[in-house]
Design a protein around this motif. Structure first.
Motif, PDB file in Angstrom:
ATOM      1  N   THR A  70       0.828  -1.203   0.000  1.00 42.98           N
ATOM      2  CA  THR A  70       0.000   0.000   0.000  1.00 42.98           C
ATOM      3  C   THR A  70       0.862   1.253   0.000  1.00 42.98           C
ATOM      4  OG1 THR A  70      -1.778  -1.145   1.166  1.00 42.98           O
ATOM      5  CG2 THR A  70      -1.793   1.257   1.252  1.00 42.98           C
ATOM      6  N   GLN A  78     -20.644   0.936   2.918  1.00 45.28           N
ATOM      7  CA  GLN A  78     -19.541   0.873   3.879  1.00 45.28           C
ATOM      8  C   GLN A  78     -19.921   0.219   5.200  1.00 45.28           C
ATOM      9  OE1 GLN A  78     -17.049   4.838   2.633  1.00 45.28           O
ATOM     10  NE2 GLN A  78     -16.454   3.739   4.476  1.00 45.28           N
ATOM     11  N   ILE A 120     -17.921  -3.158   4.115  1.00 48.54           N
ATOM     12  CA  ILE A 120     -16.517  -3.187   3.700  1.00 48.54           C
ATOM     13  C   ILE A 120     -15.731  -2.129   4.462  1.00 48.54           C
ATOM     14  CG2 ILE A 120     -17.028  -4.086   1.400  1.00 48.54           C
ATOM     15  CD1 ILE A 120     -16.728  -1.288   0.298  1.00 48.54           C
ATOM     16  N   SER A 121     -14.429  -2.314   4.529  1.00 51.50           N
ATOM     17  CA  SER A 121     -13.569  -1.387   5.261  1.00 51.50           C
ATOM     18  C   SER A 121     -13.336  -0.117   4.472  1.00 51.50           C
ATOM     19  CB  SER A 121     -12.225  -2.053   5.567  1.00 51.50           C
ATOM     20  OG  SER A 121     -11.499  -2.256   4.364  1.00 51.50           O
ATOM     21  N   GLU A 135     -10.452   1.180   3.789  1.00 52.93           N
ATOM     22  CA  GLU A 135      -9.356   0.970   2.841  1.00 52.93           C
ATOM     23  C   GLU A 135      -9.850   0.292   1.571  1.00 52.93           C
ATOM     24  OE1 GLU A 135      -7.906   1.595   6.836  1.00 52.93           O
ATOM     25  OE2 GLU A 135      -9.264   0.057   6.061  1.00 52.93           O
ATOM     26  N   ARG A 136     -10.712  -0.722   1.716  1.00 51.78           N
ATOM     27  CA  ARG A 136     -11.253  -1.401   0.545  1.00 51.78           C
ATOM     28  C   ARG A 136     -12.152  -0.452  -0.260  1.00 51.78           C
ATOM     29  NH1 ARG A 136     -11.980  -6.686  -0.299  1.00 51.78           N
ATOM     30  NH2 ARG A 136      -9.870  -6.767   0.528  1.00 51.78           N
ATOM     31  N   ILE A 171     -10.251   1.975  -2.517  1.00 49.44           N
ATOM     32  CA  ILE A 171      -9.734   1.380  -3.751  1.00 49.44           C
ATOM     33  C   ILE A 171     -10.815   1.377  -4.824  1.00 49.44           C
ATOM     34  CG2 ILE A 171      -8.858  -0.751  -4.788  1.00 49.44           C
ATOM     35  CD1 ILE A 171      -7.566  -1.366  -2.066  1.00 49.44           C
ATOM     36  N   ALA A 225      -5.266  -2.597  -5.715  1.00 50.03           N
ATOM     37  CA  ALA A 225      -6.512  -3.363  -5.682  1.00 50.03           C
ATOM     38  C   ALA A 225      -6.230  -4.848  -5.846  1.00 50.03           C
ATOM     39  CB  ALA A 225      -7.443  -2.880  -6.785  1.00 50.03           C
ATOM     40  N   ASP A 270      -4.776  -6.196  -2.509  1.00 51.25           N
ATOM     41  CA  ASP A 270      -5.768  -6.236  -1.441  1.00 51.25           C
ATOM     42  C   ASP A 270      -6.855  -7.264  -1.700  1.00 51.25           C
ATOM     43  OD1 ASP A 270      -4.422  -4.346  -0.127  1.00 51.25           O
ATOM     44  OD2 ASP A 270      -5.861  -2.721  -0.385  1.00 51.25           O
ATOM     45  N   LEU A 271      -7.365  -7.315  -2.944  1.00 56.24           N
ATOM     46  CA  LEU A 271      -8.448  -8.232  -3.259  1.00 56.24           C
ATOM     47  C   LEU A 271      -7.971  -9.674  -3.298  1.00 56.24           C
ATOM     48  CD1 LEU A 271     -10.328  -6.221  -6.034  1.00 56.24           C
ATOM     49  CD2 LEU A 271     -10.989  -6.513  -3.652  1.00 56.24           C
ATOM     50  N   PRO A 290      -8.619 -12.645   3.794  1.00 50.26           N
ATOM     51  CA  PRO A 290      -9.430 -11.756   4.617  1.00 50.26           C
ATOM     52  C   PRO A 290      -9.064 -11.808   6.085  1.00 50.26           C
ATOM     53  CG  PRO A 290     -10.822 -12.954   3.057  1.00 50.26           C
ATOM     54  CD  PRO A 290      -9.459 -13.541   2.975  1.00 50.26           C
ATOM     55  N   SER A 299      -5.916  -9.813   6.529  1.00 47.12           N
ATOM     56  CA  SER A 299      -6.198  -8.394   6.394  1.00 47.12           C
ATOM     57  C   SER A 299      -6.846  -7.864   7.650  1.00 47.12           C
ATOM     58  CB  SER A 299      -7.107  -8.158   5.186  1.00 47.12           C
ATOM     59  OG  SER A 299      -6.494  -8.572   4.001  1.00 47.12           O
TER      60      SER A 299
END
Length: 227
Positions: free
Chosen positions: A45, A161, A164-165, A167-168, A171, A212, A215-216, A220, A223
């Motif tokens: 990141t 939101q 999801i976080s 940060e996600r 992106i 992305a 992270d993707l 999980p 993370s």
């Protein structure tokens, strides 16, 4: 407030450049998460963030010496404001189950602040006349900006939101400059300018795609532990 700051920036910079500079919110989110909220951020990141900053510098200079203008600075300020909103929304949406109520409260607060801003900066009756002329001359644009681009998109963001976080989410929001550049070219006939601007825009896009992908494709559970 984000919309107000961005609108000020658009007075002296182009929509395409503003869109790419506003994309910096994607990089401000992990930066603020680490610096303010003490979250652990992966090396990938940070590398992506550095690449995005280099790309933004190439984009903003636009082939001229010290090409940053006042509008660019306002656009970066809007990106910082957007990043804080994304981070705080993650926490708020987890506490408030009804997304519509949370969105309505946010819009009410924005309306109050906007009214205060207007009356503090108003210059007599001329400002009120200008405001009324704007409302009567551009009703369709105002309905779209207020109803679709603000109220509806904020509601969708608030609802999304919850799952999801920040940060996600940031992106996913990195697609904003792509839309901004495309529609500014299609509707306003704007271009990014010199060759280095396209190089900067490409570097930003690559940074977003790489971030992305990492992270993707991560676990999980890992993370979650990193956060």
């Amino acid at each position: 407030m984000l919309s107000n700051i961005q609108a000020i920036g658009l007075e002296t910079t182009t929509a395409s450049r503003s869109g790419f500079l506003l994309y910096l919110n994607v990089k401000f989110v992990p930066l603020f998460s680490w610096f303010i909220f003490n979250k652990s951020i992966s090396p990938a990141t940070w590398i992506s963030a550095l690449a995005a900053f280099v790309g933004t510098a190439l984009l903003a200079t636009d082939g001229s010496e010290f090409g940053f203008c006042v509008g660019d600075i306002w656009s970066i300020a809007a990106a910082a404001s957007s990043a804080m909103f994304i981070i705080r929304l993650e926490q708020a949406s987890a506490r408030v189950e009804n997304s519509a109520q949370l969105n309505a409260a946010c819009l009410l607060f924005v309306t109050i602040l906007s009214c205060i801003w207007f009356f503090l900066t108003a210059q007599g009756d001329s400002s009120i006349t200008t405001l009324l002329d704007t409302v009567t001359s551009h009703p369709t644009e105002l309905i779209y900006l207020g109803g679709i681009a603000t109220a509806l998109t904020n509601y969708l963001q608030t609802r999304a939101q919850r799952k999801i976080s920040a940060e996600r989410a940031s992106i996913i929001y990195s697609l904003d400059p792509v839309y901004g550049a495309f529609f500014s070219w299609l509707l306003l006939h704007e271009t990014l300018g010199a060759t280095q601007s396209y190089i900067g825009a490409a570097l930003i896009a690559v940074a977003a795609a790489a971030n992305a992908f990492v992270d993707l494709g991560s676990d999980p559970d890992e993370s979650a532990k990193a956060r």
